[in-house]
Design an enzyme around this catalytic site. Structure first.
Site, PDB file in Angstrom:
ATOM      1  N   THR A   1       1.899  -4.424   4.123  1.00 37.36           N
ATOM      2  CA  THR A   1       1.837  -4.907   5.588  1.00 37.36           C
ATOM      3  C   THR A   1       1.372  -6.129   5.922  1.00 37.36           C
ATOM      4  O   THR A   1       1.572  -6.892   6.870  1.00 37.36           O
ATOM      5  CB  THR A   1       1.069  -3.809   6.299  1.00 37.36           C
ATOM      6  OG1 THR A   1      -0.288  -3.963   5.797  1.00 37.36           O
ATOM      7  CG2 THR A   1       1.497  -2.260   6.175  1.00 37.36           C
TER       8      THR A   1
ATOM      9  N   THR B   1       0.840  -1.256   0.036  1.00 41.43           N
ATOM     10  CA  THR B   1       0.010   0.189  -0.044  1.00 41.43           C
ATOM     11  C   THR B   1       0.850   1.328   0.061  1.00 41.43           C
ATOM     12  O   THR B   1       0.456   2.270  -0.610  1.00 41.43           O
ATOM     13  CB  THR B   1      -0.972  -0.003   1.432  1.00 41.43           C
ATOM     14  OG1 THR B   1      -1.884  -1.156   1.137  1.00 41.43           O
ATOM     15  CG2 THR B   1      -1.739   1.468   1.433  1.00 41.43           C
TER      16      THR B   1
HETATM   17  N1  LIG Z   1      -1.150  -1.849   3.991  1.00 41.06           N
HETATM   18  C1  LIG Z   1      -0.616  -2.618   3.028  1.00 41.06           C
HETATM   19  O1  LIG Z   1       0.196  -2.870   2.582  1.00 41.06           O
HETATM   20  C2  LIG Z   1      -1.754  -3.725   2.856  1.00 41.06           C
HETATM   21  C3  LIG Z   1      -1.651  -4.419   1.485  1.00 41.06           C
HETATM   22  N2  LIG Z   1      -2.944  -5.220   1.038  1.00 41.06           N
HETATM   23  C4  LIG Z   1      -0.626  -5.179   1.378  1.00 41.06           C
HETATM   24  O2  LIG Z   1       0.114  -5.951   2.168  1.00 41.06           O
HETATM   25  O3  LIG Z   1       0.032  -5.057   0.204  1.00 41.06           O
END
Ligand SMILES: NC(=O)C[C@H](N)C(=O)O
EC number: 3.5.1.1
Length: 323
Positions: free
Chosen positions: A88, A12
């Site tokens: 994340t 993200t």
């Molecule tokens: N906040 C994020 O990065 C979540 C995203 N779905 C990922 O892990 O790429």
């Protein structure tokens, strides 16, 4: 002058929200590549895009490629620290793998974002600058791979994603953060304890992760064993107990030479061989189940994948997990 290498892998933090549809996805270029204007004069940043992946798409072979990339970069060029930007969802697994794989004393900091770069309250730029600040800090050396998010510094061993959307999602339920960042400073209030690392050359073993539940029987364990797994991690109930219906399948799995590592599905505490009833921790230990000291299921799985590249002898595996 401190020189920091930022390695982007996606997530993200590297995405933008489409204001018409509300969807979030990777774009043509990383929105945070132009950050020099935010840096202090004592820090120089170079950056490279290694992957451009949502982190649910990150596999162990990506983690190994990232680890080897960092190792090679540190071998041929002087950097005072490394920052990795990452999605994340699987950030904790990649960070812990790097902690087990890398041999460097230099700071390696993993960060990400819960809101994409053009959303109101986006946390990506702030987290990236905090991570660069920690990577530039002498006191961040010799602490293993760290995760910096939302003004907190966590060890990769203990940190986990606790909220689906809150920017304070990364927590260390067992022991808390080891430091904090502020607008201008970095403060470490804890020291890391033991740190073990395994310079493996490949990451090929299949390790499955099973979460125990009330009324569980052995069928899922048998299916996992027959799926060609090389090892198994079970998130057990409470202090490390399982329903009695699982015991025959666990016994057969161990007898067939597959290591079974036990953690708890509880967020705090460690598994212990307290209860001697069928399926209790003492019963499982007597069967040859390996107890992991304080790791979560996903972390124990990463560690068993790494350890199995070096041995599948339970007598050698057991001390790698604590006891
Ligand atoms: N906040 C994020 O990065 C979540 C995203 N779905 C990922 O892990 O790429």
């Amino acid at each position: 002058m401190k020189t920091i290498l930022v390695i982007h892998t996606g997530g993200t933090i590297s995405m933008k929200e489409n204001k018409e549809t509300g969807e979030v996805n990777t774009g043509e270029q990383h929105p945070l590549q132009e950050i020099t204007s935010f840096l202090s004069g004592s820090t120089e940043v170079e950056d490279e895009i290694l992957f451009y992946l949502p982190s649910p798409h990150i596999r162990p072979d990506h983690m190994l490629e990232l680890g080897q990339f960092i190792h090679e970069k540190l071998a041929v060029q002087h950097y005072d620290g490394i920052v990795v930007t990452h999605g994340t969802d699987t950030l904790e697994e990649t960070a812990y793998f790097l902690d087990l794989f890398l041999q460097t004393r230099k700071p390696v900091i993993v960060t990400g974002a819960m809101r994409s770069s053009n959303e109101i309250g986006s946390d990506g730029l702030y987290n990236l600058l905090s991570a660069i600040k920690v990577a530039s800090c002498d006191e961040a050396q010799d602490k293993g791979v760290l995760v910096v998010m939302n003004d907190e510094i966590h060890t990769s061993r203990n940190v986990t994603k606790t909220s689906t959307s809150n920017v304070a999602t990364f927590q260390s339920p067992q022991y808390g953060p080891i430091g904090i960042t502020t607008k201008n400073d970095v403060f470490f209030h804890h020291k890391s304890t033991s740190h073990d690392s395994y310079p493996i050359q490949q990451l090929t073993k299949k390790v499955v992760l099973i979460k125990a539940y009330a009324g569980m029987d052995g069928s899922i364990i048998e299916a996992a064993r027959e799926s060609g797994a090389n090892g198994m991690v079970i998130e057990a109930l409470g202090q490390g107990n399982l329903p009695p219906e699982t015991v025959p399948a666990i016994k057969e799995t161990i007898q067939k030479g597959l290591p079974v590592v036990l953690v708890s599905r509880c967020y705090q505490g460690i598994v212990q061989d307290t209860y001697s009833y069928e399926g209790g921790g003492r019963n499982l230990r007597e069967l040859g189940v390996i107890f992991a000291n304080g790791l979560t299921g996903p972390k124990a799985r990463i560690k068993l994948m790494v350890a199995l590249e070096m041995t599948n002898n339970p007598l050698e595996l057991t001390p790698m997990f604590g006891y």
